[in-house]
Design a protein around this motif. Sequence first.
Motif, PDB file in Angstrom:
ATOM      1  N   ASP A  94       0.727  -1.299   0.175  1.00  0.00           N
ATOM      2  CA  ASP A  94      -0.080  -0.214   0.163  1.00  0.00           C
ATOM      3  C   ASP A  94       1.128   1.312   0.085  1.00  0.00           C
ATOM      4  O   ASP A  94      -0.183   2.364  -0.961  1.00  0.00           O
ATOM      5  N   SER A  97       2.512   1.264  -4.236  1.00  0.00           N
ATOM      6  CA  SER A  97       2.228   0.617  -5.803  1.00  0.00           C
ATOM      7  C   SER A  97       1.662   0.988  -7.180  1.00  0.00           C
ATOM      8  O   SER A  97       2.646   2.428  -7.041  1.00  0.00           O
ATOM      9  N   TYR A 110       2.472   6.229  -0.648  1.00  0.00           N
ATOM     10  CA  TYR A 110       1.594   6.385   0.384  1.00  0.00           C
ATOM     11  C   TYR A 110       1.771   6.064   1.609  1.00  0.00           C
ATOM     12  O   TYR A 110       2.974   5.070   1.810  1.00  0.00           O
ATOM     13  N   CYS A 153       7.154   0.803   2.717  1.00  0.00           N
ATOM     14  CA  CYS A 153       6.613  -0.356   2.335  1.00  0.00           C
ATOM     15  C   CYS A 153       7.211  -0.986   4.321  1.00  0.00           C
ATOM     16  O   CYS A 153       6.091  -1.881   4.631  1.00  0.00           O
ATOM     17  N   GLU A 158       4.628  -3.050   6.475  1.00  0.00           N
ATOM     18  CA  GLU A 158       3.515  -4.864   5.651  1.00  0.00           C
ATOM     19  C   GLU A 158       4.733  -5.307   4.734  1.00  0.00           C
ATOM     20  O   GLU A 158       3.464  -6.017   4.540  1.00  0.00           O
TER      21      GLU A 158
END
Length: 381
Positions: A94, A97, A110, A153, A158
């Motif tokens: 996320d 990407s 993000y 990330c 993540e």
Amino acid sequence: MSEYQYYEFTAVDRFLTTREQAELRSLSTRADITATSFVNTYQWGDFKGDPRKLMERYFDAHLYLANWGTRQLMLRLPTRALAPATVARYCVGDGASAWTAGKHLIVHLYREDEEGTDEWDLDGHGLLASITPVRAALAAGDLRLLYLGWLRCVQSLELDDDEPEPPAPAGLGTLDASLTTVAEFLCIDPDLIAAAAAASAQAAVEPTAAQLRSWVTSLSVREKDAILADLLSGDGHLRGRLLRRYRDEHLPDTSTTSALRTAGELLATAAHLRAERERQVAEQRERERIRQERSAAAARQRHLDALAVDQPAAWQRVNELISTKKPRDYDTGVQLLVDLRDLSERDGNTTPFRQRLAELRTVHARKPSLLERLERAGLNV
């Protein structure tokens, strides 16, 4: 308190048509819309448009900022300038990407504040302009932006601890202004960047004009014709593609591909670097505290030395200050008494001071404000 949301979109490779600007106007009556940009700030309500679709259709760069911690950055490039397979090695969650839309590839970075901390001193104006140059660098083969996305990330947990890192591009230890702005905007841990930079080679030296001229001379007529045709057709990424080709042909691949580290190892290294940095900061603060204490002590001794030259005059000054019956003069007089006490203690002869203090308290026994100040200063008989 009101909300703060900032939306900015920029068209880099072409101008928006009048019709396209009208289409954008239908999404917002308040936005500032030009042939190259769309900017709007919200203190209430939400933007009716879909940033992903706007990027696919109109724009080349997008920045979003909200005071509850959400931050996102999107960059669009032609697939001929940035291969989707290359991007896929770095954009794996996320936090980073990517997707293709027609002949373009869009990179999406993000950050969501997991703690939900509100920020009230935000201003998004100017941020995207500071970041946009990374787009041209990315088209020219500089993959540091993508690696920063991968680190985002990692930092957001993540990825599994045993997830291997993608190739670390050269120059992670010397981020330029635009990449630094990206790292700060996405709140990427500087210690995590430093951990990654440990295995990153020095950034390659840019080719000189003479080197580029010699290379162009060596190209075939067909290749030169193709370059001129692309130039005349308005290929905004022609320079980047040519520089990337030159580097591929003349410079060694400095990205780290052997002995790749894992996400967990990088997090552990970052934690070690952070602890070491904090230790050094604490030691520096302690050294500074000791220096300041010694400096203050030396200044105090010099002050007492000056006071010792004429103590009768100091006592006379105390009496004058107290006699005014003014609170501010009381404070000054009490401080002078503290100095006289410290001087007597330093010289090892406190009896005369205590006698004078007792006499002073007796004379001014009906001044409760003064007596209270004496008590607070520890000036007891």
